[in-house]
Design a protein around this motif. Structure first.
Motif, PDB file in Angstrom:
ATOM      1  N   LEU A  96      42.602  24.710  66.968  1.00  0.00           N
ATOM      2  CA  LEU A  96      41.205  24.545  67.345  1.00  0.00           C
ATOM      3  C   LEU A  96      41.108  23.544  68.486  1.00  0.00           C
ATOM      4  O   LEU A  96      42.054  22.792  68.755  1.00  0.00           O
ATOM      5  N   SER A  97      39.979  23.516  69.145  1.00  0.00           N
ATOM      6  CA  SER A  97      39.743  22.498  70.178  1.00  0.00           C
ATOM      7  C   SER A  97      39.660  21.126  69.520  1.00  0.00           C
ATOM      8  O   SER A  97      39.527  21.009  68.290  1.00  0.00           O
ATOM      9  N   ILE A  98      39.739  20.082  70.322  1.00  0.00           N
ATOM     10  CA  ILE A  98      39.665  18.723  69.775  1.00  0.00           C
ATOM     11  C   ILE A  98      38.354  18.514  69.032  1.00  0.00           C
ATOM     12  O   ILE A  98      38.331  17.974  67.913  1.00  0.00           O
ATOM     13  N   GLU A 104      35.983  19.703  61.725  1.00  0.00           N
ATOM     14  CA  GLU A 104      36.488  20.251  60.463  1.00  0.00           C
ATOM     15  C   GLU A 104      37.077  19.144  59.592  1.00  0.00           C
ATOM     16  O   GLU A 104      36.878  19.130  58.373  1.00  0.00           O
ATOM     17  N   SER A 105      37.796  18.214  60.210  1.00  0.00           N
ATOM     18  CA  SER A 105      38.415  17.126  59.454  1.00  0.00           C
ATOM     19  C   SER A 105      37.373  16.186  58.863  1.00  0.00           C
ATOM     20  O   SER A 105      37.416  15.850  57.675  1.00  0.00           O
ATOM     21  N   PHE A 106      36.420  15.754  59.674  1.00  0.00           N
ATOM     22  CA  PHE A 106      35.385  14.839  59.176  1.00  0.00           C
ATOM     23  C   PHE A 106      34.486  15.527  58.157  1.00  0.00           C
ATOM     24  O   PHE A 106      34.042  14.906  57.184  1.00  0.00           O
ATOM     25  N   SER A 107      34.224  16.812  58.355  1.00  0.00           N
ATOM     26  CA  SER A 107      33.407  17.551  57.398  1.00  0.00           C
ATOM     27  C   SER A 107      34.094  17.619  56.041  1.00  0.00           C
ATOM     28  O   SER A 107      33.446  17.498  54.997  1.00  0.00           O
ATOM     29  N   GLY A 113      31.272  19.854  53.955  1.00  0.00           N
ATOM     30  CA  GLY A 113      31.473  21.278  53.725  1.00  0.00           C
ATOM     31  C   GLY A 113      30.967  22.177  54.825  1.00  0.00           C
ATOM     32  O   GLY A 113      31.026  23.397  54.698  1.00  0.00           O
ATOM     33  N   ALA A 114      30.452  21.607  55.926  1.00  0.00           N
ATOM     34  CA  ALA A 114      30.099  22.422  57.083  1.00  0.00           C
ATOM     35  C   ALA A 114      31.388  22.855  57.780  1.00  0.00           C
ATOM     36  O   ALA A 114      32.384  22.141  57.748  1.00  0.00           O
ATOM     37  N   THR A 115      31.375  23.996  58.424  1.00  0.00           N
ATOM     38  CA  THR A 115      32.598  24.502  59.041  1.00  0.00           C
ATOM     39  C   THR A 115      32.300  25.184  60.365  1.00  0.00           C
ATOM     40  O   THR A 115      31.165  25.609  60.614  1.00  0.00           O
ATOM     41  N   VAL A 116      33.319  25.264  61.199  1.00  0.00           N
ATOM     42  CA  VAL A 116      33.237  26.023  62.446  1.00  0.00           C
ATOM     43  C   VAL A 116      34.127  27.256  62.366  1.00  0.00           C
ATOM     44  O   VAL A 116      34.264  27.988  63.343  1.00  0.00           O
ATOM     45  N   LEU A 117      34.724  27.486  61.197  1.00  0.00           N
ATOM     46  CA  LEU A 117      35.688  28.570  61.041  1.00  0.00           C
ATOM     47  C   LEU A 117      35.044  29.824  60.469  1.00  0.00           C
ATOM     48  O   LEU A 117      34.114  29.755  59.666  1.00  0.00           O
ATOM     49  N   SER A 444      24.994  29.451  58.088  1.00  0.00           N
ATOM     50  CA  SER A 444      26.320  29.834  57.604  1.00  0.00           C
ATOM     51  C   SER A 444      27.409  28.891  58.089  1.00  0.00           C
ATOM     52  O   SER A 444      28.289  28.495  57.327  1.00  0.00           O
ATOM     53  N   ASN A 445      27.390  28.568  59.373  1.00  0.00           N
ATOM     54  CA  ASN A 445      28.395  27.666  59.939  1.00  0.00           C
ATOM     55  C   ASN A 445      27.843  27.023  61.211  1.00  0.00           C
ATOM     56  O   ASN A 445      26.745  27.358  61.669  1.00  0.00           O
TER      57      ASN A 445
END
Length: 482
Positions: A96-98, A104-107, A113-117, A444-445
């Protein structure tokens, strides 16, 4: 400010965290999914980073004060979130981008539980497990675990514990020694996780999914190993197990300890926050089930389990879904989002303002009404059988004021990045309450949110996880004065 002592502790904590990258590396080689090198490299990077910070300061052992505890907690979450993003950003077909890696890590660590995936089930097992594991570690708070270890290294822990534990009354310990307190919290958390995983497995989940979902359930995080979240399982038994363990995890862990030590469940019912939690959840569930049954095509058998599940999941800030609640009829989507503002009990893994603060604000409101009616009367705000000192009530109102102001500023920030008003409100609530799913574009994301919006979201997650003041106090000039 004992900066060398702070760096020594920070280095030790980062080195301890590096061990968490080994289980997903082992899974990668077990499943032969090709993701092992990312986690091994991340392990060595974080281990070396921790040792490099610790070694020059290894002899610094000054006594910590409260403000050092606040600074260590904030620095550790910032560094841990950044180090935790390394496996996501290392170059491979899943990189993933920085910005997305950090999001994703901080979530995960803040149990938002929020995601970009999307296409989560197509990811290697190692990455799917790692996301769940990060939530589990963040749920109780690595700081609490570290408090049990640090005394063995000659480092006091009460300052860290006070900075980490959520709630307005932080001066209570389960045991006389803070290390014993942290250990009891940890064992309760671990035992609940094992019980949850076993229940999921008996209900039909695979061992991999049962462990992964128990991590995010007990952490009240909401990450799933599938895009459809809990909706992937068309099983009311699994959904009901999730509700039960979400409620257990949303209860103050000191109550679990009291029930265990006293071998009785009476401790729960004697606690006014526990009764308030059940009353709020029960009332919300009743309204949601009735509206779903009345306004949708679902029968009562579907309405009751969907309504019960989503109220527990959204109201307690987990963020699991069995259905797209943002498309539900009438006022239900907004009702559930507002329920997440309350969240769970203080001293639990839930997010939100916390039930005890909302209850105290309600009682303070009643006191002011009584004062208007009887100007010369003397009224106190009571909690259980004792009258609370005014400083506690003032702290609650101070927290709420800071929360409301920060909410407005973050929402305006989201709007400035291009989100519409409705989506910006949902995004702010989803991140500050450590909820995950929001409304509108972020239902959703957060994939469609700009990079600037994602960094605002990360900041909101940190404010929510650290109960606002732990982070906000660092911006005060008084904090840095001798």
């Amino acid at each position: 400010m004992q900066f060398r002592t702070i760096l020594r502790i920070l280095g030790l904590l980062i080195a301890i965290f590096s061990v968490a990258l080994l289980p997903p590396a082992a899974l990668a080689y077990f499943y032969k999914d090709g993701g092992g090198w990312s986690f091994l490299l991340g392990f060595f990077i974080s281990l070396v980073m921790g040792l490099l910070i610790w070694w020059p300061n290894r002899n610094a052992q000054e006594e910590l004060k409260t403000r050092e505890g606040f600074l260590i907690v904030v620095l550790f979450w910032l560094v841990l979130g950044s180090v935790g993003a390394i496996p996501f950003m290392l170059p491979d077909e899943h990189s993933l981008s920085i910005t997305n890696s950090m999001f994703e890590s901080f979530s995960a660590l803040t149990t938002t539980g929020a995601t970009v995936l999307t296409g989560i089930e197509e990811l290697p097992h190692s990455y799917r497990f790692y996301r769940q594991q990060l939530q589990w570690m963040g749920g109780m708070g690595i700081i609490v675990l570290a408090v049990a270890i640090l005394p063995l290294l000659g480092i006091g822990g009460m300052q860290l514990y006070q900075a980490e534990i959520p709630g307005p009354m932080k001066d209570k310990k389960l045991t006389p020694r803070i290390a014993d307190t942290a250990k009891h919290l940890w064992f309760i958390y671990l035992g609940m996780t094992i019980a949850c995983a076993f229940a999921y497995w008996l209900a039909g989940m695979t061992p991999f999914d049962a462990i992964g979902h128990s991590f995010s359930t007990v952490a009240i995080g909401g990450f799933s190993t599938y895009d459809a979240s809990m909706g992937h399982y068309d099983s009311w038994v699994i959904h009901l197990i999730c509700v039960v363990f979400l409620l257990l995890a949303a209860v103050n862990f000191s109550l679990h300890f009291a029930a265990y030590r006293g071998k009785t469940v009476k401790a729960y019912w004697r606690d006014p926050e526990f009764r308030a939690l059940l009353t709020i959840q029960g009332g919300l569930a009743l309204v949601t089930i009735i509206v779903l049954w009345w306004k949708s095509d679902a029968g009562l058998d579907t309405a009751w389990i969907d309504g019960l599940f989503q109220v527990a999941s959204i109201g307690l800030t987990a963020g699991f879904t069995t259905d797209s609640f943002s498309t539900w009829p009438l006022f239900l989507p907004v009702l559930l989002i507002f329920a997440s503002f309350i969240g769970g009990s203080a001293g639990s893994t839930a997010g939100g303002i916390k039930v005890i603060r909302v209850a105290l604000m309600y009682r303070q409101g009643k006191r002011e009404i009584n004062r208007l009616i009887h100007p010369h009367g003397v009224f106190s705000v009571r909690w259980g059988k004792r009258a609370l000192p005014d400083r506690v009530v003032q702290a609650v109102w101070g927290f709420f004021s800071a929360y409301a102001l920060l909410f407005v500023l973050l929402m305006l920030g989201f709007i400035a990045t291009g989100l519409d008003d409705y989506s910006a409100f949902g995004a702010t609530a989803a991140t500050m309450n450590n909820l995950g799913p929001g409304l509108g574009e972020v239902a959703s994301n957060f994939q469609s949110v700009s990079d600037g919006g994602k960094w605002i979201a990360i900041l909101a997650m940190l404010f929510g996880r650290l109960e606002i003041f732990t982070l906000l106090v660092l911006f005060s000039p008084t904090f840095w004065r001798h």
